[in-house]
Structures are given as structure tokens and as C-alpha cells.
Design an enzyme around this catalytic site. Structure first.
Site, short mmCIF file in Angstrom:
data_model
loop_
_atom_site.label_atom_id
_atom_site.label_comp_id
_atom_site.label_asym_id
_atom_site.label_seq_id
_atom_site.Cartn_x
_atom_site.Cartn_y
_atom_site.Cartn_z
N ARG A 40 0.82 -1.21 0.00
CA ARG A 40 0.00 0.00 0.00
C ARG A 40 0.85 1.26 0.00
O ARG A 40 0.46 2.27 -0.59
CB ARG A 40 -0.95 -0.01 1.20
CG ARG A 40 -2.08 -0.99 0.99
CD ARG A 40 -2.97 -1.16 2.18
NE ARG A 40 -4.20 -1.85 1.77
CZ ARG A 40 -5.07 -2.39 2.59
NH1 ARG A 40 -4.87 -2.33 3.89
NH2 ARG A 40 -6.15 -2.98 2.11
N LYS A 57 -19.68 -18.09 -2.08
CA LYS A 57 -21.14 -18.00 -1.94
C LYS A 57 -21.79 -16.99 -2.86
O LYS A 57 -21.25 -15.92 -3.09
CB LYS A 57 -21.48 -17.61 -0.51
CG LYS A 57 -21.19 -18.71 0.49
CD LYS A 57 -21.61 -18.23 1.86
CE LYS A 57 -21.51 -19.35 2.88
NZ LYS A 57 -21.90 -18.86 4.21
N GLY A 72 -9.74 -10.16 -2.59
CA GLY A 72 -8.62 -10.67 -1.79
C GLY A 72 -8.11 -12.01 -2.27
O GLY A 72 -6.91 -12.19 -2.52
N GLY A 90 -13.11 -4.05 -0.47
CA GLY A 90 -14.50 -3.60 -0.39
C GLY A 90 -14.87 -2.59 -1.47
O GLY A 90 -15.95 -2.65 -2.05
P1 ADP Z 1 -12.50 -12.95 -3.40
O1 ADP Z 1 -11.81 -12.76 -2.07
O2 ADP Z 1 -11.53 -12.98 -4.54
O3 ADP Z 1 -13.62 -11.98 -3.59
P2 ADP Z 1 -14.21 -15.00 -2.31
O4 ADP Z 1 -13.79 -14.61 -0.93
O5 ADP Z 1 -15.59 -14.69 -2.72
O6 ADP Z 1 -13.17 -14.41 -3.39
O7 ADP Z 1 -14.08 -16.57 -2.49
C1 ADP Z 1 -12.89 -17.26 -2.27
C2 ADP Z 1 -13.13 -18.57 -1.56
O8 ADP Z 1 -14.04 -19.39 -2.25
C3 ADP Z 1 -11.87 -19.35 -1.41
O9 ADP Z 1 -11.58 -19.51 -0.04
C4 ADP Z 1 -12.17 -20.71 -2.06
O10 ADP Z 1 -11.62 -21.80 -1.36
C5 ADP Z 1 -13.68 -20.74 -1.99
N1 ADP Z 1 -14.23 -21.66 -2.99
C6 ADP Z 1 -14.12 -21.60 -4.32
N2 ADP Z 1 -14.73 -22.64 -4.91
C7 ADP Z 1 -15.26 -23.40 -3.93
C8 ADP Z 1 -15.99 -24.62 -3.90
N3 ADP Z 1 -16.34 -25.27 -5.02
N4 ADP Z 1 -16.37 -25.11 -2.69
C9 ADP Z 1 -16.02 -24.45 -1.58
N5 ADP Z 1 -15.33 -23.30 -1.53
C10 ADP Z 1 -14.94 -22.78 -2.69
MG MG Z 2 -12.32 -13.41 -0.08
#
Ligand code: ADP
Ligand code: MG
Length: 399
Positions: free
Chosen positions: A38, A199, A357, A380
Site C-alpha cells: 500500500r 457463496k 482478496g 470492499g
Molecule cells: P475474493 O476474495 O476474490 O472476492 P471470495 O472470498 O468470494 O473471493 O471466495 C474465495 C473462496 O471461495 C476461497 O476460499 C475458495 O476456497 C472458496 N471456494 C471456491 N470454490 C469453492 C468450492 N467449489 N467449494 C467451496 N469453496 C470454494
Molecule cells: Mg475473499
């Protein structure tokens, strides 16, 4: 996107006081920062202003002190890290307004840098209080915001202050806004979005915004399971939000109407337990997932198909890994996609913008951080931008 002023619009600033909002919310390990990315991001802006002879006063938050002083959350904690990255001495000023700030400005020579204390020590910051902002503005000749990652919050140092002084986007802010504009503002089409992660519920607004803006919506990760379930696929023990299948169907309907093609995986990697290289690992068609199995990654055929879609696109925006990439071999699809994206970007056929992240971590794991067009580390603020929201800190710069 409305127009904003940049450092190129500054006239002669010798001897003027620049109030510069930066992100110095560094991850700490004991007494020093474990990651100074940063600081590196805001270095060009700070040095440019200093070289032009301004007295540069850095304004930042650090942690969540909740409107009261806290010795461990003073920005003096990162003073040494900032000095090291900038290669210059930085004077710590234990206030953000008042006589101490005035005296410090008197001591600073042209081109010197001061670091004001944690702006969140004062309740007026998070309340976006006009009087608090006025007290800070009284010390400055102009304001620069170089903290895109804080721009989703309407706080005094990001919003109110920008309206009280001539306001400019710093170089990091300018790069971020330009990259985001080229990805979703006025992009070269066709545009593809890859949305993955755990999710659907955390990214509903992202999905709703994207279906109206992109030609291809590629869904992976755990959230693909909810969409597959909505289409009547039995996803076994997979992470799946069964209560959101109606929502998933509504999103697919909206996509249809908007002429956006939704891509779901048709082969997947499954296992009965979530562990590294489990004995139960296998690849199958989505219709063949057994009751005790979990979908943990997108399969090889679907991954190749995604790459083919990207070959037909000019722009990609990517948030969320395609699988549980932290555990082998469920990183396979995400790594393959990262390499495809990097190659297409390097060939000049794709403008690629990624953020989030875990997505940033996945791209680093693939070793392609320098081979995509732009990676947003804003967290965010990046997600709110993907949701199509107007960011107060950005809006204030264009006012
Ligand atoms: P970002 O931080 O890039 O926005 P997210 O936090 O939404 O991404 O999602 C990342 C998480 O999703 C990771 O910890 C990964 O392990 C999980 N993930 C991805 N695919 C699956 C899956 N099929 N089942 C369970 N967890 C998953
Ligand atoms: Mg994440």
C-alpha cells in the site's frame, strides 16, 4: 464516469500544503508492517508532490480505533515503514488539525513530508462531519485522494474534505479509475465477467449488476453449485445455498433478457472429503455427482471452454476463484484460467482487470500478477464498484 482532476492539472505548487489521503492501513507483524504494497502504491504521488515543492501532509486511517485515541493504532506505528519505502524522512504529527499541525507546517521545508495521526481517532471522521473536515481543510491549499480502497466510505477525509479544497486524484487513484472505466464503464466489447468464490449471497449485487453490462457471465467456485442446483442438478454435499435457487433463476432470466450468456461448468472435480489430494478425487459430468461428493473445482473441459469464450472477448473482469484453490489439486482450473488470461493479455487481445482478496492471491500463486492489465487490491471498494455503486470518495473528486 464523471471527469476528475489529476496531478497534471496542478499549477505551481511550491510552498503549498498538500493534504493527501492515502491508505496506510498496513498488515502488521509485531512492530512493523508485514506487507508494504500500500505504501508502494502511493509512493509516486507523494514523491511527485514533494519534487514539485509542496509540503506533503499524509492523512490516513489505521485500524478501527472507534473515534478515540489508541497508542497502538497511531499512524506513528508505520512511520518507519513509510520512510523506508519513500527513501525520505517523514515527520510524525500527532494531530490532524489545530496549533500542532500549524507549527509542524512551519517546520517543514518545501518538499518535506509530514504524517498526520490516525484520522479515525476523531469521531468526526466516520461521521463525515463538516466541522471536522473544515478544521483539517484549514491547513491545506489543496487535497489529493490516492486511496481508492477507502473511496467506498463517505468519511470526512474521503468525502467532506474533497468538497472544501481543490481536489485531485493521485496517481494510484487515477490508474485504478482508468482501469475500472476500461473494464465496465466504456469497455471494448465483447466483455466477459468471471465471478467465482464461495457463496452467491456475498455477491448477489455483483451478479445483478454484471448481467446488464457484460455479454458473457462465467460462474465458477462454490457459487456455481447454487446455479447448478437451480437448474435441477443434484450437487450432493457441495457448498450450496439452496435457499437462493429462486434468486439464481431470476438472475439467469435477467441475463437472458439482457442478451448475456451465462456459462456454468458442465464437468467438475469432486471428492468425498475436503483435503489435499484425497483418495476419492475424480472428475465427472455435473449430472454424475454422487450424494456423498462435493464439487471443489471446475473440470478440465469446462475450463477449456471458458478459455475459448475469452478468446472471443476483448475485455475481462474477474472476481473470485473457480475452485477451492488453497488446497491441491482444486487450484487447477483457477491456475489454468489465470494462465490463459495472462497469455491473451500479453498477446494484446484482452484487457483484463481482476480484484478481490482471494483472486489477487490466486493470481500471485499463478505467477501472473504482472501479466494482466490491472489488479485491484482495493477489497470492499472494488466489490462495491463491481456492484455498480457510486463510490462517495470518487464522486466527491468529480464534483
Ligand atoms: P475474493 O476474495 O476474490 O472476492 P471470495 O472470498 O468470494 O473471493 O471466495 C474465495 C473462496 O471461495 C476461497 O476460499 C475458495 O476456497 C472458496 N471456494 C471456491 N470454490 C469453492 C468450492 N467449489 N467449494 C467451496 N469453496 C470454494
Ligand atoms: Mg475473499
Amino acid at each position: 464516469m464523471a471527469k476528475f482532476k489529476t496531478l497534471d492539472d496542478l499549477g505551481n505548487i511550491t510552498g503549498q500544503v498538500a493534504l493527501v489521503r492515502v491508505d496506510l492501513n498496513l498488515p502488521m507483524d509485531g512492530g512493523s508492517a508485514s506487507d508494504v504494497t500500500r505504501v508502494e502504491a502511493v509512493k509516486p504521488t507523494i514523491l511527485e508532490l514533494a519534487e514539485k515543492g509542496a509540503k506533503v501532509l499524509l492523512l490516513a486511517h489505521f485500524g478501527r480505533p472507534g473515534g478515540a485515541r489508541s497508542s497502538v493504532l497511531s499512524t506513528s506505528m508505520v512511520q518507519g515503514d513509510v520512510e523506508e519505502v519513500l527513501g525520505k524522512e517523514v515527520m510524525f504529527v500527532p494531530e490532524v488539525s489545530g496549533p500542532v499541525v500549524e507549527q509542524s507546517i512551519g517546520i517543514l521545508r518545501d518538499g518535506d513530508i509530514g504524517l498526520l495521526d490516525n484520522v479515525r481517532f476523531w469521531p468526526g471522521e466516520e461521521a463525515n462531519d463538516a466541522d471536522f473536515a473544515k478544521a483539517i481543510a484549514a491547513h491545506g491549499d489543496f487535497y489529493v485522494n490516492d486511496a481508492f480502497s477507502a473511496a467506498h466510505r463517505a468519511h470526512a477525509s474521503t468525502e467532506a474534505l474533497a468538497k472544501l479544497l481543490p481536489a485531485y486524484a493521485g496517481r494510484a487513484m487515477e490508474r485504478e479509475l482508468t482501469a475500472l472505466e476500461s473494464a465496465l464503464g466504456s469497455p471494448e466489447t465483447p466483455v466477459a465477467a468471471v465471478v467465482g468464490g464461495a457463496k452467491v449471497s456475498t455477491k448477489l449485487d455483483v451478479l445483478k449488476n454484471l448481467v446488464g453490462k457484460v455479454q458473457h457471465l462465467i460462474i465458477g467456485g462454490g457459487m456455481a453449485n447454487t446455479f447448478l442446483a437451480a437448474r435441477g442438478v443434484d450437487v450432493g454435499k457441495s457448498l450450496c445455498e439452496h435457499d437462493l435457487t429462486d434468486t439464481a433463476n431470476a438472475i439467469m432470466d435477467e441475463a437472458d433478457k439482457a442478451g448475456c450468456t451465462v456459462h456454468l461448468p458442465y464437468d467438475v472435480v469432486v471428492a468425498t472429503e475436503f483435503a489435499a489430494n484425497p483418495a476419492s478425487l475424480r472428475t465427472c459430468n455435473v449430472h454424475e455427482v454422487a450424494a456423498e461428493e462435493m464439487i471443489l473445482d471446475v473440470g478440465p473441459q469446462a475450463t477449456e471452454a471458458l478459455a475459448d469464450v475469452l478468446k472471443t472477448c476483448r475485455t475481462l473482469v474477474w472476481n473470485g476463484p473457480l475452485g477451492a484453490f488453497e488446497t491441491e489439486p482444486f487450484d487447477t482450473a483457477t491456475m489454468a484460467l489465470a494462465h490463459h488470461v495472462a497469455a491473451l493479455t500479453q498477446e494484446g487481445s484482452l484487457i483484463s482487470v481482476a480484484g478481490g482478496g482471494d483472486t489477487v492471491a490466486a493470481l500471485a500463486q499463478a505467477g501472473v500478477t504482472d501479466q494482466v492489465t490491472y489488479i485491484s487490491t482495493a477489497g470492499g471498494a472494488f466489490l462495491e464498484w463491481m456492484e455498480g455503486k457510486q463510490l462517495p470518495g470518487v464522486a466527491a473528486l468529480s464534483a
